[in-house]
Design a protein around this motif. Structure first.
Motif, PDB file in Angstrom:
ATOM      1  N   GLY A  92     -36.887  31.489 -60.424  1.00 51.44           N
ATOM      2  CA  GLY A  92     -35.672  30.936 -59.829  1.00 51.44           C
ATOM      3  C   GLY A  92     -35.893  29.758 -58.904  1.00 51.44           C
ATOM      4  O   GLY A  92     -35.173  29.619 -57.918  1.00 51.44           O
ATOM      5  N   LEU A  93     -36.855  28.902 -59.219  1.00 48.23           N
ATOM      6  CA  LEU A  93     -37.169  27.765 -58.359  1.00 48.23           C
ATOM      7  C   LEU A  93     -36.839  26.446 -59.052  1.00 48.23           C
ATOM      8  O   LEU A  93     -36.840  26.354 -60.280  1.00 48.23           O
ATOM      9  CB  LEU A  93     -38.651  27.771 -57.982  1.00 48.23           C
ATOM     10  CG  LEU A  93     -39.195  29.067 -57.381  1.00 48.23           C
ATOM     11  CD1 LEU A  93     -40.661  28.909 -57.055  1.00 48.23           C
ATOM     12  CD2 LEU A  93     -38.403  29.479 -56.157  1.00 48.23           C
ATOM     13  N   ARG A  94     -36.581  25.430 -58.240  1.00 55.45           N
ATOM     14  CA  ARG A  94     -36.281  24.111 -58.779  1.00 55.45           C
ATOM     15  C   ARG A  94     -36.763  23.035 -57.812  1.00 55.45           C
ATOM     16  O   ARG A  94     -36.610  23.168 -56.601  1.00 55.45           O
ATOM     17  CB  ARG A  94     -34.772  23.951 -59.014  1.00 55.45           C
ATOM     18  CG  ARG A  94     -34.393  22.674 -59.766  1.00 55.45           C
ATOM     19  CD  ARG A  94     -32.960  22.767 -60.267  1.00 55.45           C
ATOM     20  NE  ARG A  94     -32.638  21.643 -61.150  1.00 55.45           N
ATOM     21  CZ  ARG A  94     -31.950  20.575 -60.772  1.00 55.45           C
ATOM     22  NH1 ARG A  94     -31.494  20.485 -59.540  1.00 55.45           N
ATOM     23  NH2 ARG A  94     -31.698  19.601 -61.619  1.00 55.45           N
ATOM     24  N   VAL A  95     -37.346  21.972 -58.364  1.00 52.18           N
ATOM     25  CA  VAL A  95     -37.809  20.841 -57.564  1.00 52.18           C
ATOM     26  C   VAL A  95     -36.704  19.791 -57.512  1.00 52.18           C
ATOM     27  O   VAL A  95     -36.210  19.356 -58.556  1.00 52.18           O
ATOM     28  CB  VAL A  95     -39.076  20.207 -58.174  1.00 52.18           C
ATOM     29  CG1 VAL A  95     -39.553  19.030 -57.319  1.00 52.18           C
ATOM     30  CG2 VAL A  95     -40.178  21.248 -58.316  1.00 52.18           C
ATOM     31  N   VAL A  96     -36.317  19.388 -56.314  1.00 53.10           N
ATOM     32  CA  VAL A  96     -35.261  18.383 -56.165  1.00 53.10           C
ATOM     33  C   VAL A  96     -35.687  17.354 -55.124  1.00 53.10           C
ATOM     34  O   VAL A  96     -36.597  17.575 -54.333  1.00 53.10           O
ATOM     35  CB  VAL A  96     -33.921  19.021 -55.734  1.00 53.10           C
ATOM     36  CG1 VAL A  96     -33.413  19.970 -56.796  1.00 53.10           C
ATOM     37  CG2 VAL A  96     -34.075  19.748 -54.396  1.00 53.10           C
ATOM     38  N   ARG A  97     -35.010  16.225 -55.119  1.00 51.25           N
ATOM     39  CA  ARG A  97     -35.293  15.207 -54.117  1.00 51.25           C
ATOM     40  C   ARG A  97     -34.801  15.680 -52.750  1.00 51.25           C
ATOM     41  O   ARG A  97     -33.714  16.248 -52.629  1.00 51.25           O
ATOM     42  CB  ARG A  97     -34.612  13.888 -54.482  1.00 51.25           C
ATOM     43  CG  ARG A  97     -35.110  13.289 -55.782  1.00 51.25           C
ATOM     44  CD  ARG A  97     -34.545  11.906 -55.992  1.00 51.25           C
ATOM     45  NE  ARG A  97     -34.760  11.447 -57.356  1.00 51.25           N
ATOM     46  CZ  ARG A  97     -34.430  10.239 -57.791  1.00 51.25           C
ATOM     47  NH1 ARG A  97     -33.853   9.378 -56.960  1.00 51.25           N
ATOM     48  NH2 ARG A  97     -34.657   9.893 -59.049  1.00 51.25           N
ATOM     49  N   LEU A  98     -35.610  15.422 -51.751  1.00 52.72           N
ATOM     50  CA  LEU A  98     -35.276  15.848 -50.395  1.00 52.72           C
ATOM     51  C   LEU A  98     -34.010  15.164 -49.901  1.00 52.72           C
ATOM     52  O   LEU A  98     -33.780  13.988 -50.160  1.00 52.72           O
ATOM     53  CB  LEU A  98     -36.452  15.510 -49.471  1.00 52.72           C
ATOM     54  CG  LEU A  98     -36.373  16.008 -48.029  1.00 52.72           C
ATOM     55  CD1 LEU A  98     -36.314  17.528 -47.985  1.00 52.72           C
ATOM     56  CD2 LEU A  98     -37.585  15.512 -47.247  1.00 52.72           C
ATOM     57  N   ASP A 139     -39.675  16.308 -43.561  1.00 54.35           N
ATOM     58  CA  ASP A 139     -39.686  17.718 -43.180  1.00 54.35           C
ATOM     59  C   ASP A 139     -38.280  18.283 -43.347  1.00 54.35           C
ATOM     60  O   ASP A 139     -37.360  17.905 -42.625  1.00 54.35           O
ATOM     61  CB  ASP A 139     -40.135  17.833 -41.722  1.00 54.35           C
ATOM     62  CG  ASP A 139     -40.351  19.272 -41.291  1.00 54.35           C
ATOM     63  OD1 ASP A 139     -39.671  20.161 -41.843  1.00 54.35           O
ATOM     64  OD2 ASP A 139     -41.180  19.507 -40.411  1.00 54.35           O
ATOM     65  N   PRO A 140     -38.068  19.216 -44.289  1.00 56.69           N
ATOM     66  CA  PRO A 140     -36.716  19.721 -44.549  1.00 56.69           C
ATOM     67  C   PRO A 140     -36.094  20.500 -43.400  1.00 56.69           C
ATOM     68  O   PRO A 140     -34.874  20.595 -43.319  1.00 56.69           O
ATOM     69  CB  PRO A 140     -36.899  20.603 -45.787  1.00 56.69           C
ATOM     70  CG  PRO A 140     -38.339  20.969 -45.772  1.00 56.69           C
ATOM     71  CD  PRO A 140     -39.058  19.794 -45.198  1.00 56.69           C
ATOM     72  N   LEU A 141     -36.921  21.050 -42.514  1.00 52.07           N
ATOM     73  CA  LEU A 141     -36.360  21.826 -41.403  1.00 52.07           C
ATOM     74  C   LEU A 141     -36.264  21.034 -40.116  1.00 52.07           C
ATOM     75  O   LEU A 141     -35.290  21.140 -39.384  1.00 52.07           O
ATOM     76  CB  LEU A 141     -37.203  23.092 -41.168  1.00 52.07           C
ATOM     77  CG  LEU A 141     -37.141  24.158 -42.256  1.00 52.07           C
ATOM     78  CD1 LEU A 141     -37.916  25.388 -41.821  1.00 52.07           C
ATOM     79  CD2 LEU A 141     -35.711  24.534 -42.592  1.00 52.07           C
ATOM     80  N   ARG A 147     -31.549  14.456 -40.809  1.00 53.96           N
ATOM     81  CA  ARG A 147     -30.786  14.208 -42.031  1.00 53.96           C
ATOM     82  C   ARG A 147     -30.324  12.757 -42.087  1.00 53.96           C
ATOM     83  O   ARG A 147     -29.770  12.242 -41.115  1.00 53.96           O
ATOM     84  CB  ARG A 147     -29.576  15.138 -42.104  1.00 53.96           C
ATOM     85  CG  ARG A 147     -29.918  16.537 -42.594  1.00 53.96           C
ATOM     86  CD  ARG A 147     -28.683  17.387 -42.791  1.00 53.96           C
ATOM     87  NE  ARG A 147     -28.092  17.799 -41.513  1.00 53.96           N
ATOM     88  CZ  ARG A 147     -27.109  18.687 -41.409  1.00 53.96           C
ATOM     89  NH1 ARG A 147     -26.606  19.240 -42.491  1.00 53.96           N
ATOM     90  NH2 ARG A 147     -26.624  19.011 -40.233  1.00 53.96           N
ATOM     91  N   PRO A 148     -30.512  12.100 -43.231  1.00 51.84           N
ATOM     92  CA  PRO A 148     -30.059  10.706 -43.365  1.00 51.84           C
ATOM     93  C   PRO A 148     -28.538  10.633 -43.273  1.00 51.84           C
ATOM     94  O   PRO A 148     -27.824  11.627 -43.483  1.00 51.84           O
ATOM     95  CB  PRO A 148     -30.540  10.325 -44.775  1.00 51.84           C
ATOM     96  CG  PRO A 148     -31.604  11.318 -45.110  1.00 51.84           C
ATOM     97  CD  PRO A 148     -31.210  12.582 -44.425  1.00 51.84           C
ATOM     98  N   ASP A 149     -28.028   9.462 -42.956  1.00 49.25           N
ATOM     99  CA  ASP A 149     -26.586   9.262 -42.885  1.00 49.25           C
ATOM    100  C   ASP A 149     -25.941   9.622 -44.217  1.00 49.25           C
ATOM    101  O   ASP A 149     -26.393   9.202 -45.277  1.00 49.25           O
ATOM    102  CB  ASP A 149     -26.264   7.802 -42.547  1.00 49.25           C
ATOM    103  CG  ASP A 149     -26.695   7.435 -41.139  1.00 49.25           C
ATOM    104  OD1 ASP A 149     -26.850   8.361 -40.319  1.00 49.25           O
ATOM    105  OD2 ASP A 149     -26.888   6.231 -40.877  1.00 49.25           O
ATOM    106  N   GLY A 150     -24.888  10.413 -44.157  1.00 47.87           N
ATOM    107  CA  GLY A 150     -24.164  10.789 -45.360  1.00 47.87           C
ATOM    108  C   GLY A 150     -24.650  12.067 -46.011  1.00 47.87           C
ATOM    109  O   GLY A 150     -23.965  12.635 -46.858  1.00 47.87           O
ATOM    110  N   ALA A 151     -25.824  12.539 -45.620  1.00 46.70           N
ATOM    111  CA  ALA A 151     -26.357  13.776 -46.193  1.00 46.70           C
ATOM    112  C   ALA A 151     -25.854  14.974 -45.402  1.00 46.70           C
ATOM    113  O   ALA A 151     -25.931  14.994 -44.173  1.00 46.70           O
ATOM    114  CB  ALA A 151     -27.876  13.747 -46.187  1.00 46.70           C
TER     115      ALA A 151
END
Length: 214
Positions: free
Chosen positions: A140-146, A38-40, A44-48
């Motif tokens: 203007g959209l792009r798919v990226v790794r979470l 869940d992006p919201l 957040r993983p360590d380092g992100a």
């Protein structure tokens, strides 16, 4: 972040996620990693340091680096419509070329296979290599790794998992139109407040609109 209270785990893993996806990825894996998808609300993983917001106005108060604005439902639906038309046209052209060399019986097999293959050929390479399609590019959209800095596109495996449904609904003429309408109607319902589809969660991807300062 504990999953307790965040979601009720069903027989196949997680409600709202197709059974075949949960089984393919492993129910235990899904239980363990659901919160982080869940992006919201995910941890957040360590380092992100990346942070996701739902609109451009929230960028100024965000503290992450970089800050990404999640793609809105409207933009995603519009991009999907454009991509569906392009994938359909490519599938038809490929089918017509093959049909000239085939008899009537072979066409019964070639129709669904040809349409599905046309969808796969259009979606998968574009999303894997560039993280976008023609429709997404237009809006203007792009798919990226979470939880990445936005420069990493999905792997081949994750891209196929995410995009196969686009190809599959093209496989059955007439029925595909109904399926497409249903998919578009469910987009807002599936994403909720975090603007992420069940297929994004399965592939651990997120669709972003822009990065702060870009």
């Amino acid at each position: 972040m504990s999953l307790e209270g965040a979601a009720v785990v069903g027989r196949e893993g997680v409600p709202g996620v197709p059974a075949m996806v949960a089984r393919a990825m492993g129910r235990e894996w899904y239980r363990e990693h659901l919160a982080g998808m869940d992006p919201l609300r995910g941890e957040r993983p360590d380092g992100a340091t990346v942070e996701y917001v739902t609109d451009v106005g929230a960028v100024a108060s965000a503290t992450g680096d970089p800050v990404f604005v999640l793609a809105t439902n409207g933009r995603r639906v519009a991009a999907r419509c454009v991509d569906s038309v392009i994938a359909f046209v490519l599938a038809v052209l490929g089918f017509m070329g093959t049909a000239t060399l085939s008899d009537g019986v072979a066409l019964l097999v070639l129709v669904p296979v040809g349409f599905a293959a046309g969808g796969v050929v259009y979606y998968v390479p574009l999303v894997h290599w560039w993280g976008t399609t023609v429709g997404k590019r237009l809006f203007g959209l792009r798919v990226v790794r979470l939880w990445t800095d936005g420069t990493l596109t999905p792997s081949w495996k994750d891209t196929f998992l995410r995009e196969f449904d686009r190809a599959a609904f093209l496989a059955l003429p007439v029925v595909n139109v109904l399926v497409a309408v249903i998919c578009l109607a469910q987009m807002s319902k599936d994403r909720g407040s975090y603007h992420q589809s069940k297929w994004d969660r399965a592939a651990r991807t997120v669709v972003v609109r822009r990065a702060a300062g870009s």
